[in-house]
Design a protein around this motif. Structure first.
Motif, PDB file in Angstrom:
ATOM      1  N   GLU A  23     -36.785   1.457   4.872  1.00  0.00           N
ATOM      2  CA  GLU A  23     -36.163   0.376   5.636  1.00  0.00           C
ATOM      3  C   GLU A  23     -35.186  -0.395   4.753  1.00  0.00           C
ATOM      4  O   GLU A  23     -35.458  -0.646   3.581  1.00  0.00           O
ATOM      5  CB  GLU A  23     -37.228  -0.562   6.179  1.00  0.00           C
ATOM      6  CG  GLU A  23     -36.697  -1.661   7.073  1.00  0.00           C
ATOM      7  CD  GLU A  23     -37.789  -2.533   7.638  1.00  0.00           C
ATOM      8  OE1 GLU A  23     -37.462  -3.514   8.324  1.00  0.00           O
ATOM      9  OE2 GLU A  23     -38.973  -2.238   7.366  1.00  0.00           O
ATOM     10  N   THR A  24     -34.050  -0.748   5.315  1.00  0.00           N
ATOM     11  CA  THR A  24     -33.048  -1.540   4.601  1.00  0.00           C
ATOM     12  C   THR A  24     -32.621  -2.717   5.463  1.00  0.00           C
ATOM     13  O   THR A  24     -32.826  -2.726   6.673  1.00  0.00           O
ATOM     14  CB  THR A  24     -31.803  -0.701   4.250  1.00  0.00           C
ATOM     15  OG1 THR A  24     -31.178  -0.265   5.469  1.00  0.00           O
ATOM     16  CG2 THR A  24     -32.160   0.512   3.402  1.00  0.00           C
ATOM     17  N   GLY A  73     -29.775  -1.474   7.974  1.00  0.00           N
ATOM     18  CA  GLY A  73     -30.161  -0.495   8.979  1.00  0.00           C
ATOM     19  C   GLY A  73     -29.192   0.676   9.057  1.00  0.00           C
ATOM     20  O   GLY A  73     -28.329   0.853   8.203  1.00  0.00           O
ATOM     21  N   ALA A 111     -33.825   6.417  11.094  1.00  0.00           N
ATOM     22  CA  ALA A 111     -34.349   5.125  10.643  1.00  0.00           C
ATOM     23  C   ALA A 111     -35.834   5.209  10.323  1.00  0.00           C
ATOM     24  O   ALA A 111     -36.333   4.498   9.439  1.00  0.00           O
ATOM     25  CB  ALA A 111     -34.092   4.060  11.701  1.00  0.00           C
ATOM     26  N   ASP A 112     -36.549   6.089  11.010  1.00  0.00           N
ATOM     27  CA  ASP A 112     -37.970   6.277  10.738  1.00  0.00           C
ATOM     28  C   ASP A 112     -38.213   7.137   9.504  1.00  0.00           C
ATOM     29  O   ASP A 112     -39.281   7.069   8.890  1.00  0.00           O
ATOM     30  CB  ASP A 112     -38.653   6.928  11.945  1.00  0.00           C
ATOM     31  CG  ASP A 112     -38.774   5.984  13.137  1.00  0.00           C
ATOM     32  OD1 ASP A 112     -38.750   4.756  12.923  1.00  0.00           O
ATOM     33  OD2 ASP A 112     -38.888   6.485  14.266  1.00  0.00           O
TER      34      ASP A 112
END
Length: 289
Positions: free
Chosen positions: A179-180, A183, A174-175
């Motif tokens: 970003e969505t 997720g 995720a990092d």
């Protein structure tokens, strides 16, 4: 051809040559539609814009930022089109780019197979040790292209540099990616131990069997549909007998290629301004709950 300042003049054709030497069109799947879609090869180019998808917004951004060439990972006309009126999405992209004199080059599965493409971007991002293809290259692609040393295959299997867990790896991914709204999702317990991984940027549920056969701890890909994913995790009464799954939104998983493409073009064509789109092309914009 040289410019008035004595430096090599960059044309749309020279940029395309760099792209197609690194990502030969013959590496693409037979059903794919890759290559130069719009533009005059002799047209001068000083600025290009990189994006995952050739959307209306991205085309507008290319024009607004003065790019003479838009380069995207996904093809505009993958499913074909017989009509392209300007009030249609694809028609609007074509119309606006043509009016502005901006070309369009699309890569896809030819880029996916390259160590300087989407699979290479994930190998680097995860620092995979001893990487090997999840799906080796076809016989007819292995013998083609100027840079066969960069031909890898679809997806990768490798060893993570340190032991982790499904939850920790999901958070790390995720990092890494943009970003969505939705997720990053994973199956099973977050504390399941992970050391080996298979990764396939883009839609990869057709390779679930290959991931299971590779004996990895986790398979990271995109667009995992309900039934194939459920059948995978329920393939054994023991959840640990099959790889856990991590699902990354499609556009986010392939956005990692854009910095690599930027570096490629800047190295090959010094002085070329290479921009990365500020638009996310993930179709989802929000969620409730």
């Amino acid at each position: 051809m040289t410019s008035t300042h004595g430096t090599p003049a960059r044309t749309l054709g020279t940029v395309v040559e760099v792209l197609e030497e690194t990502y030969p069109l013959s590496w693409a799947e037979d059903w794919d539609r890759v290559g130069l879609v719009l533009g005059e090869r002799s047209a001068p180019v000083s600025t290009v814009l990189l994006a995952v998808d050739p959307t209306v917004a991205v085309a507008g951004e290319a024009i607004e930022r003065g790019a003479e060439l838009l380069i995207t990972h996904h093809p505009l006309l993958l499913r074909g089109a017989s009509f392209l009126p300007a009030d249609d999405g694809k028609g609007a992209v074509v119309t606006s780019l043509l009016r502005a004199g901006t070309g369009l080059w699309c890569g896809h599965t030819n880029v996916d197979r390259s160590t300087r493409g989407t699979v290479g971007a994930w190998i680097d991002a995860l620092d995979l040790q001893e990487p090997r293809p999840l799906v080796p290259g076809r016989r007819d692609t292995v013998q083609s292209g100027a840079h066969n040393s960069q031909l890898f295959g679809l997806g990768a299997v490798g060893v993570l540099p340190a032991a982790t867990t499904v939850g920790e790896l999901t958070a790390a991914v995720a990092d890494i990616v943009p970003e969505t709204a939705r997720g990053i999702l994973h199956t099973g317990e977050a504390d399941r131990a992970v050391r080996t991984i298979a990764v396939c940027p883009g839609a990869g549920d057709s390779f679930l069997d290959q991931a299971a056969a590779a004996g990895v701890d986790v398979y990271l890909t995109s667009d995992l549909r309900h039934h194939p994913a459920l059948e995978h995790v329920e393939a054994s009464a023991d959840p640990a007998a099959v790889p856990a799954l991590i699902d990354v939104p499609h556009a986010a998983s392939e956005a990692l290629w854009l910095p690599q493409a930027r570096q490629l073009l800047q190295e090959a064509l010094p002085g070329l301004e290479v921009l990365v789109s500020g638009h996310t092309t993930d179709p989802w914009s929000g969620r409730a709950g």
